[in-house]
Scaffold this motif. Sequence first.
Motif, PDB file in Angstrom:
ATOM      1  N   ALA A  65       0.845  -1.204   0.000  1.00 35.14           N
ATOM      2  CA  ALA A  65       0.000   0.000   0.000  1.00 35.14           C
ATOM      3  C   ALA A  65       0.873   1.244   0.000  1.00 35.14           C
ATOM      4  O   ALA A  65       0.623   2.208  -0.737  1.00 35.14           O
ATOM      5  N   SER A  66       1.928   1.221   0.818  1.00 32.20           N
ATOM      6  CA  SER A  66       2.789   2.406   0.921  1.00 32.20           C
ATOM      7  C   SER A  66       3.520   2.675  -0.389  1.00 32.20           C
ATOM      8  O   SER A  66       3.630   3.811  -0.839  1.00 32.20           O
ATOM      9  N   VAL A  67       3.992   1.589  -0.990  1.00 35.71           N
ATOM     10  CA  VAL A  67       4.815   1.775  -2.180  1.00 35.71           C
ATOM     11  C   VAL A  67       3.947   2.223  -3.367  1.00 35.71           C
ATOM     12  O   VAL A  67       4.385   3.008  -4.216  1.00 35.71           O
ATOM     13  N   LEU A  68       2.705   1.797  -3.391  1.00 32.92           N
ATOM     14  CA  LEU A  68       1.814   2.250  -4.468  1.00 32.92           C
ATOM     15  C   LEU A  68       1.616   3.766  -4.393  1.00 32.92           C
ATOM     16  O   LEU A  68       1.580   4.450  -5.417  1.00 32.92           O
ATOM     17  N   ILE A  69       1.529   4.281  -3.169  1.00 35.54           N
ATOM     18  CA  ILE A  69       1.371   5.733  -3.007  1.00 35.54           C
ATOM     19  C   ILE A  69       2.634   6.454  -3.501  1.00 35.54           C
ATOM     20  O   ILE A  69       2.568   7.426  -4.242  1.00 35.54           O
TER      21      ILE A  69
ATOM     22  N   LYS B 244      -1.320  14.021  -2.280  1.00 36.79           N
ATOM     23  CA  LYS B 244      -2.752  13.777  -2.458  1.00 36.79           C
ATOM     24  C   LYS B 244      -3.282  12.857  -1.351  1.00 36.79           C
ATOM     25  O   LYS B 244      -4.314  13.136  -0.739  1.00 36.79           O
ATOM     26  N   MET B 245      -2.562  11.778  -1.089  1.00 27.41           N
ATOM     27  CA  MET B 245      -3.034  10.840  -0.071  1.00 27.41           C
ATOM     28  C   MET B 245      -2.985  11.465   1.332  1.00 27.41           C
ATOM     29  O   MET B 245      -3.862  11.226   2.151  1.00 27.41           O
ATOM     30  N   SER B 246      -1.963  12.289   1.597  1.00 27.21           N
ATOM     31  CA  SER B 246      -1.886  12.928   2.912  1.00 27.21           C
ATOM     32  C   SER B 246      -3.081  13.842   3.116  1.00 27.21           C
ATOM     33  O   SER B 246      -3.637  13.929   4.202  1.00 27.21           O
ATOM     34  N   LYS B 247      -3.454  14.544   2.037  1.00 29.99           N
ATOM     35  CA  LYS B 247      -4.594  15.474   2.152  1.00 29.99           C
ATOM     36  C   LYS B 247      -5.891  14.717   2.415  1.00 29.99           C
ATOM     37  O   LYS B 247      -6.807  15.247   3.029  1.00 29.99           O
ATOM     38  N   ILE B 248      -5.977  13.501   1.936  1.00 28.78           N
ATOM     39  CA  ILE B 248      -7.193  12.719   2.198  1.00 28.78           C
ATOM     40  C   ILE B 248      -7.109  12.050   3.564  1.00 28.78           C
ATOM     41  O   ILE B 248      -8.035  12.105   4.364  1.00 28.78           O
TER      42      ILE B 248
ATOM     43  N   THR C 245       1.227   6.693   6.425  1.00 28.79           N
ATOM     44  CA  THR C 245       1.776   7.997   6.043  1.00 28.79           C
ATOM     45  C   THR C 245       3.176   8.211   6.650  1.00 28.79           C
ATOM     46  O   THR C 245       3.928   9.043   6.173  1.00 28.79           O
ATOM     47  N   SER C 246       3.495   7.458   7.710  1.00 31.77           N
ATOM     48  CA  SER C 246       4.859   7.545   8.242  1.00 31.77           C
ATOM     49  C   SER C 246       5.821   6.719   7.401  1.00 31.77           C
ATOM     50  O   SER C 246       6.916   7.156   7.074  1.00 31.77           O
ATOM     51  N   VAL C 247       5.392   5.516   7.056  1.00 30.28           N
ATOM     52  CA  VAL C 247       6.339   4.662   6.343  1.00 30.28           C
ATOM     53  C   VAL C 247       6.583   5.177   4.922  1.00 30.28           C
ATOM     54  O   VAL C 247       7.669   5.019   4.381  1.00 30.28           O
ATOM     55  N   ILE C 248       5.594   5.854   4.329  1.00 34.73           N
ATOM     56  CA  ILE C 248       5.894   6.387   2.992  1.00 34.73           C
ATOM     57  C   ILE C 248       7.007   7.439   3.073  1.00 34.73           C
ATOM     58  O   ILE C 248       7.821   7.539   2.170  1.00 34.73           O
ATOM     59  N   SER C 249       7.060   8.164   4.174  1.00 32.26           N
ATOM     60  CA  SER C 249       8.119   9.170   4.268  1.00 32.26           C
ATOM     61  C   SER C 249       9.488   8.501   4.397  1.00 32.26           C
ATOM     62  O   SER C 249      10.484   8.996   3.876  1.00 32.26           O
TER      63      SER C 249
END
Length: 491
Positions: free
Chosen positions: A144-148, A159-163, A312-316
């Motif tokens: 999920a994270s890597v797709l973002i 975009k995902m953070s805003k949602i 949202t943490s792991v994507i960073s």
Amino acid sequence: MEKKRNGFASGIGFILAAAGSAIGLGNLWGFPYKTATNGGAAFVLIYIACVLLIGFCTMLAEQFIGRRAQANPVSAFKKISPKLGWCGLVAVVVPTFIICYYSVLGGWTVKYAVSSFAGNADIIGTFSVNTWEVILFTGLFILASVLIIMGGVEKGIEKMSKILMPILAVIVLLVAVYSLTLGEGVKEGLTFYLKPDFSGVTFKTVLTAMGQAFYSLSLGMGIMITYGSYAGKEIDLTKSCAMICIFDTAIALLAGLAIFPAVAHFDASLLGSSQGVALMYIILPKVFQYMGFAGKLVSFLFFTMVTIAAVTSVISLIEVTTQFVLQKFMVNRKLAAVAVAVLCFAVSIPVGISLGHVAILEESSPALFGLDWLTFFDEVTNTVLMPVCALFSCLVVGWIIKPRAAIGEMEVEGTHFPKWLRKVYPLMIRFITPLLILVVEIGGLVTEIKNDNVAVVIFAYGLVIVSILLYFLFFAKTYTGTNADEKLAEK
Ligand code: PHE
């Protein structure tokens, strides 16, 4: 019209993405249990002081370093001095290690969210040692994270953070309100969490608060450099940092309000045992089960919220490594993200297996130098290396770029420094913040050595030495890329 710069489209997008990184397991799980085990409200006050004294100043330094270079951490430090690029490399290596264990906990959370309606109360024993299931959920979490990330900075992360971030804020508020209206036990829960008692405060309490502030604000691991590099010149960095610190602290405080009244309502004697892994994965599920159907719903909401916060943490974290790989090797974003994810997923497998055995069977297999893999990685990165990286950022801004020049640069770009901050910041970033960080580092080292974890210290500093060697062998003389190269790499 095509945007020339590659990065966040708006100030609020940038703030939400950075807050998304900051708000994570550290807020929803770490903060409440550390508060509980370190003197309650007294800890909360010390924590807030740490956010102000070291958190804000370090975050501003890191975002500034990234934004002025518009590049990955290695190139950003190189821009300050070609001899210092290795500091950036350490800041890329640290998050890579964190991904490997953070994803395992993220996977657990996904499992808990999806099985909320079936009931989570007794699943820890079967789930955490069910290797295939642990690997599956860790994999889903990373996927999920890597797709973002593959969507890019603006169309994926921003975009995902805003949602996701507003959804998370609403859920934490809902759960806190629900908890506070439970009636019986609420008062005990709140007293336990919020009544200050400074008599128990020790030096260790302060150290824990400082460490927690770093971790919770995602400092000392390249993230704020990377996200800062995607911030446009129009973004006011002081305002953004203040907002990120406020959001992060507010969510941590709310998480405590959501958890303690509920635990006390269920069984006040559990308050003192609300430690570590047990609080979120053993005690809370029991509390939810006791609440009947409403509990299932609250459990679903709660673990969905934690999952969002963890994603949202792991994507960073993944973004830091991805940015470096893609800019240095000029591969496209998707390929870089997948390569990083696959590597970290592979390492997360022993971490996941190791955690299940430790939490449940209390025998450590497989272990690394006597510790389970998760604890080992956690101590290497958070106790030893995070302060080191944060120190690099403060020292280069304080002593190489120089605070006056840094403030001048930021002001030219439209960042507003109130008069008092213009006076205070130089003092903070040169002396006070680095000194406090040094105290955290030394405190961490002493604890590791006292606990017979010399291997952690050797491994951590070994990584620094390897980074230095790698840098001077491979990256010092070669081009390490900037954000502008990303568009070229896509072609
Ligand atoms: N700041 C995040 C939290 O509070 C944790 C985190 C640590 C995120 C390291 C990214 C990197 O949970």
